[in-house]
Motif scaffolding. Structure first.
Motif, PDB file in Angstrom:
ATOM      1  N   HIS A 100       0.634  -1.109   0.106  1.00  0.00           N
ATOM      2  CA  HIS A 100       0.065  -0.047  -0.037  1.00  0.00           C
ATOM      3  C   HIS A 100       0.777   1.191   0.146  1.00  0.00           C
ATOM      4  CE1 HIS A 100      -3.376  -2.661  -0.024  1.00  0.00           C
ATOM      5  NE2 HIS A 100      -2.820  -3.287   1.191  1.00  0.00           N
ATOM      6  N   VAL A 101       2.128   0.888  -0.291  1.00  0.00           N
ATOM      7  CA  VAL A 101       3.069   2.158  -0.603  1.00  0.00           C
ATOM      8  C   VAL A 101       2.306   2.774  -1.860  1.00  0.00           C
ATOM      9  CG1 VAL A 101       5.336   2.770  -1.458  1.00  0.00           C
ATOM     10  CG2 VAL A 101       4.906   1.562   0.717  1.00  0.00           C
ATOM     11  N   ILE A 102       2.440   4.075  -1.950  1.00  0.00           N
ATOM     12  CA  ILE A 102       1.798   4.516  -3.116  1.00  0.00           C
ATOM     13  C   ILE A 102       2.853   4.871  -4.355  1.00  0.00           C
ATOM     14  CG2 ILE A 102       0.531   6.885  -4.050  1.00  0.00           C
ATOM     15  CD1 ILE A 102      -0.464   7.163  -1.035  1.00  0.00           C
ATOM     16  N   VAL A 103       2.436   4.360  -5.430  1.00  0.00           N
ATOM     17  CA  VAL A 103       3.264   4.487  -6.928  1.00  0.00           C
ATOM     18  C   VAL A 103       2.699   5.646  -7.695  1.00  0.00           C
ATOM     19  CG1 VAL A 103       3.668   3.123  -8.947  1.00  0.00           C
ATOM     20  CG2 VAL A 103       3.519   1.880  -6.836  1.00  0.00           C
ATOM     21  N   THR A 104       1.594   5.790  -7.841  1.00  0.00           N
ATOM     22  CA  THR A 104       0.822   6.963  -8.521  1.00  0.00           C
ATOM     23  C   THR A 104      -0.337   7.415  -7.691  1.00  0.00           C
ATOM     24  OG1 THR A 104       1.554   5.780 -10.653  1.00  0.00           O
ATOM     25  CG2 THR A 104       0.059   7.728 -10.757  1.00  0.00           C
ATOM     26  N   PRO A 105      -0.299   8.746  -7.230  1.00  0.00           N
ATOM     27  CA  PRO A 105      -1.247   9.165  -6.142  1.00  0.00           C
ATOM     28  C   PRO A 105      -2.642   9.058  -6.818  1.00  0.00           C
ATOM     29  CG  PRO A 105       0.156  11.079  -6.815  1.00  0.00           C
ATOM     30  CD  PRO A 105       0.761   9.866  -7.593  1.00  0.00           C
ATOM     31  N   ASP A 106      -2.702   9.205  -8.244  1.00  0.00           N
ATOM     32  CA  ASP A 106      -4.025   9.244  -8.777  1.00  0.00           C
ATOM     33  C   ASP A 106      -4.381   7.974  -9.574  1.00  0.00           C
ATOM     34  OD1 ASP A 106      -2.379   9.869 -10.512  1.00  0.00           O
ATOM     35  OD2 ASP A 106      -3.239  11.721 -11.435  1.00  0.00           O
ATOM     36  N   GLY A 107      -3.746   6.770  -9.095  1.00  0.00           N
ATOM     37  CA  GLY A 107      -3.600   5.616  -9.952  1.00  0.00           C
ATOM     38  C   GLY A 107      -5.240   4.842  -9.403  1.00  0.00           C
ATOM     39  N   PRO A 108      -5.139   3.564  -9.836  1.00  0.00           N
ATOM     40  CA  PRO A 108      -6.515   2.793  -9.852  1.00  0.00           C
ATOM     41  C   PRO A 108      -6.945   2.732  -8.234  1.00  0.00           C
ATOM     42  CG  PRO A 108      -4.596   1.560 -10.739  1.00  0.00           C
ATOM     43  CD  PRO A 108      -4.326   3.006 -10.717  1.00  0.00           C
ATOM     44  N   ALA A 109      -8.012   2.558  -8.060  1.00  0.00           N
ATOM     45  CA  ALA A 109      -8.464   2.116  -6.617  1.00  0.00           C
ATOM     46  C   ALA A 109      -8.055   0.939  -6.178  1.00  0.00           C
ATOM     47  CB  ALA A 109     -10.129   2.260  -6.682  1.00  0.00           C
ATOM     48  N   CYS A 110      -7.634   0.900  -4.830  1.00  0.00           N
ATOM     49  CA  CYS A 110      -7.161  -0.429  -4.264  1.00  0.00           C
ATOM     50  C   CYS A 110      -8.253  -0.706  -3.304  1.00  0.00           C
ATOM     51  CB  CYS A 110      -5.852  -0.124  -3.558  1.00  0.00           C
ATOM     52  SG  CYS A 110      -5.053  -1.445  -2.999  1.00  0.00           S
ATOM     53  N   ARG A 111      -7.984  -2.249  -2.948  1.00  0.00           N
ATOM     54  CA  ARG A 111      -9.162  -2.515  -2.187  1.00  0.00           C
ATOM     55  C   ARG A 111      -8.754  -2.228  -0.465  1.00  0.00           C
ATOM     56  NH1 ARG A 111      -8.089  -7.555  -4.346  1.00  0.00           N
ATOM     57  NH2 ARG A 111      -9.708  -8.244  -5.985  1.00  0.00           N
ATOM     58  N   CYS A 112      -7.845  -1.511  -0.322  1.00  0.00           N
ATOM     59  CA  CYS A 112      -7.581  -0.879   0.972  1.00  0.00           C
ATOM     60  C   CYS A 112      -8.279   0.488   1.194  1.00  0.00           C
ATOM     61  CB  CYS A 112      -6.031  -0.636   1.285  1.00  0.00           C
ATOM     62  SG  CYS A 112      -5.469   0.730   0.463  1.00  0.00           S
ATOM     63  N   GLY A 113      -8.884   0.907   0.050  1.00  0.00           N
ATOM     64  CA  GLY A 113      -9.659   2.115   0.207  1.00  0.00           C
ATOM     65  C   GLY A 113      -8.677   3.380  -0.437  1.00  0.00           C
ATOM     66  N   GLY A 114      -7.501   3.012  -0.488  1.00  0.00           N
ATOM     67  CA  GLY A 114      -6.679   3.924  -1.089  1.00  0.00           C
ATOM     68  C   GLY A 114      -6.456   3.865  -2.841  1.00  0.00           C
ATOM     69  N   ARG A 115      -5.667   4.637  -3.395  1.00  0.00           N
ATOM     70  CA  ARG A 115      -5.527   4.648  -4.689  1.00  0.00           C
ATOM     71  C   ARG A 115      -3.952   4.545  -5.075  1.00  0.00           C
ATOM     72  NH1 ARG A 115      -8.774   8.751  -3.530  1.00  0.00           N
ATOM     73  NH2 ARG A 115      -7.167  10.528  -3.995  1.00  0.00           N
ATOM     74  N   GLY A 116      -3.572   3.799  -6.300  1.00  0.00           N
ATOM     75  CA  GLY A 116      -2.365   3.894  -6.566  1.00  0.00           C
ATOM     76  C   GLY A 116      -1.396   2.907  -6.082  1.00  0.00           C
TER      77      GLY A 116
END
Lengths: 441, 441
Positions: free
Chosen positions: A246-262
């Protein structure tokens, strides 16, 4: 009464000191143990007698003591009686292993199960069947299970699995659920629950060929990491460290199951990899228990095989080796363009996330495990290129990428190893509460 | 001979045990010290006598011992003699402080210097002038400098500053350069060199109001972080951990001085902030030494002021408080749109980098220091929003953001504190090598 308690606690301490030293220095004589530990020869002899009776230590031969010229009997850990059960629930497989006190892997089972389609209780029912089979075989081999530990794919705090986003589980007391399920053949075992990535790192430390300072990356459907510094697992303030996926690769990337993105998982997790490669197969449903078909094998390794001597994980054939992963490896070997592109992209994303991780954690080497082990030849180059590009100017040495020899077995092995660590630190506790099997062979 | 060596090392150990306990428990009687440490009363009395003679311990009053009814003299650390020098070289300022054994800050100087325009030797020549002034004042106050430590804005390994990309320095042995410069009034001091972000975190631990588990973020022209877990600094395998400024926010973002791209510093570093706010002032050139104009003040705090009782860093007035930063704060207070947008963007980028950091490090709270302290009211909201958005679903509790009370003073204070930690652990070593000042007042 106070005197008795004090005596008991001193005995417990001395048993741990002697057994730890046998592990570190064995084969070793009683006289040498007394010299190293500072305990009297009488105390050492008494402790060794108890440890031999408990099947934890065995006499291996004789050694002539150079100084005094008297031959002494040498002692080493015994793999004949005490063992631990290592368990893993991951997103698309279950895994069970039995490891004896000498860290020899006595058997391993794995089963492909899509645990996303299961409730926690259903998954644990599947797992219990694997446990039964493993415990039965262990008993037949004369082993006594001292305890077990369970690796789960999400952060654990005080026995509570907070959230396993890839399973859709939240706030599950997995250990309690498993304790509630009686293990028919062998009563109940205490079950410690821990994050998969942490246990995989410890597995790499104890069973792999790694050094004392490394970051172990567990690539599965989720991606986790465990940092070992100076031979010790770094856990953070609440044991939740190492969530590399869940380290961010691209801040506006695809939605992740964790609730975050990218998050990294969206670029380099097993599903993202397969999708990019055009191998987006539907997950195999839970198929009941067909060990003969889906297990990697019940490997009854000879007790003499050294820890760390496991063969490297076969491409696509580890516990996490789904048919789709095996197919991906096949296509990579054939030079399939989509498969190569998938690894190129995943490796680049991994390099970006590892750049952030290296800047924050300063690991020694980086060991790629889980599905990254069979994919290492294709994923490591773009990851290395990204690291060199982004870190090379500031750091005089970019950490090396190495492949795990354990692959997806690391977490279950680390789980068993963590139980054995506790046994060696406090053998007395396991002599009194351990249930006996049919006895030594 | 062996006997004498053993006696010396036992005395050294006992001195450290007694002095550490005086710090932990003081004011405390000799009888209580004997009880807590397990040393005999005779040994404690001897050690206390030596520590009083060395000006490290002082008698503070009498305390009636409840059990035996005999009043005993209480002992506490003395701030009258032993002190440490804390130094910092940052990109746009130099900072020096003197802290006595009770962790009371006796004086602080800072000077705005654009060290980017200086060679290492030029910068160290400037720093030496600040050191002279501080040492002279300390001597006048009867203090003896036991040692010094220097904070530098880049990763340090074995005394070698690998790279300070914002200074354009590479592979500089800063300590050797400073050792080579005789300090006229007081001989030479041993100088330990350490990463600024690590020392700032320790400054926060010892002088701030923080708990034992936190990530301290040093926002300057560069951005660094130091992680404290259970009261101990996490350093990674080679002491290079915590480089938050080079965590990747956007992989194809602007080029960074580190050689990478899209690093946090390019979004939330002081220069990026000022640029976005339309305050891209040219850096002030090195102006020689004009302490009266550019220092924050020589704060001769009374020895009785408690550690942690420093006032919060005034907006834009810390050692790193360039005129441009003070202007930014003024505009923020007036609601200037460009200034608010700059903080909004920087806070969002900080939230993205902290999401990765929290996933990897699992810190307790997060303490924002350096220029983020005066900017906290404007930067913390977007950062908090990013954390809640990206971490809220997976973690039951997102770490809190708190403001550092030390601001840009943290690193120099941490440097002085690290010297005093060593003095307290081994007071004997500092009794024999310490040079005496004019003596106690």
């Amino acid at each position: 009464m106070t005197q008795a308690v004090r005596h008991d606690s001193m005995r417990a301490r001395n048993l741990g000191v002697v057994l730890s030293e046998v592990r570190r220095s064995g084969p070793v004589t009683r006289a040498a143990l007394a010299e190293i530990t500072g305990l009297t020869k009488t105390t050492v002899s008494k402790m060794v007698g108890d440890l031999i009776a408990a099947g934890m230590v065995t006499e291996t031969g004789t050694l002539r003591d150079g100084e005094r010229g008297r031959p002494g009997t040498t002692l080493a850990l015994s793999g004949e009686r005490v063992a631990a059960l290592g368990l893993e629930i991951n997103v698309d497989y279950l895994s069970v292993c039995v490891v004896d006190l000498t860290l020899t892997v006595r058997l391993r089972y794995a089963q492909a199960v899509d645990n996303r389609a299961c409730t926690p209780l259903e998954t644990l029912t599947h797992l219990r069947k694997l446990i039964h089979r493993a415990v039965d075989e262990a008993r037949t081999a004369g082993l006594v299970i001292a305890g077990s530990a369970l690796a789960v794919p999400g952060p654990v705090d005080g026995g509570l699995l907070h959230s396993a986003p890839n399973l859709g589980w939240r706030d599950v007391r997995v250990g309690d659920l498993l304790d509630g399920l009686p293990v028919e053949a062998g009563g109940k075992f205490p079950v410690e629950v821990e994050n998969e990535a942490n246990l995989a790192a410890l597995g790499e430390l104890w069973f792999g060929s790694g050094p004392d300072d490394f970051l172990h990356v567990s690539g599965e459907i989720g991606i986790g990491a465990g940092l070992v510094v100076g031979g010790t697992l770094f856990r953070g303030a609440r044991g939740l460290a190492g969530e590399l996926g869940h380290v961010i690769v691209t801040p506006d990337g695809p939605a992740c199951r964790c609730g975050g993105r990218g998050c990294l998982e969206q670029y380099a997790g097993q599903e993202a990899l397969l999708r990019t490669a055009g191998l987006d197969l539907p997950p195999s449903p839970a198929t009941g228990l067909d060990l003969s078909a889906s297990s990697t094998a019940g490997l009854d390794l000879p007790p003499s095989s050294a820890p760390g001597a496991l063969p490297p994980a076969a491409p696509g054939a580890g516990p996490g080796g789904s048919p789709a992963l095996a197919e991906l490896v096949r296509r990579l070997q054939e030079g399939d363009a989509a498969a190569l592109l998938a690894c190129e992209r995943a490796g680049d994303a991994l390099g970006i996330a590892l750049t952030s991780a290296i800047n924050l954690l300063d690991p020694g080497t980086i060991v790629l495990g889980g599905v990254f082990a069979p994919l290492f030849p294709w994923i490591s180059s773009p990851a290395r290129a990204a690291l060199a590009d982004r870190l090379g100017a500031m750091r005089r040495a970019v950490p090396e990428l190495a492949v795990s020899r354990l692959g997806a077995d690391a977490a279950a092995l680390g789980a068993a190893g963590s139980v054995l660590q506790r046994v060696i630190a406090d053998p007395g506790g396991h002599m009194t509460t351990g249930r006996r099997g049919p006895g030594p062979r």
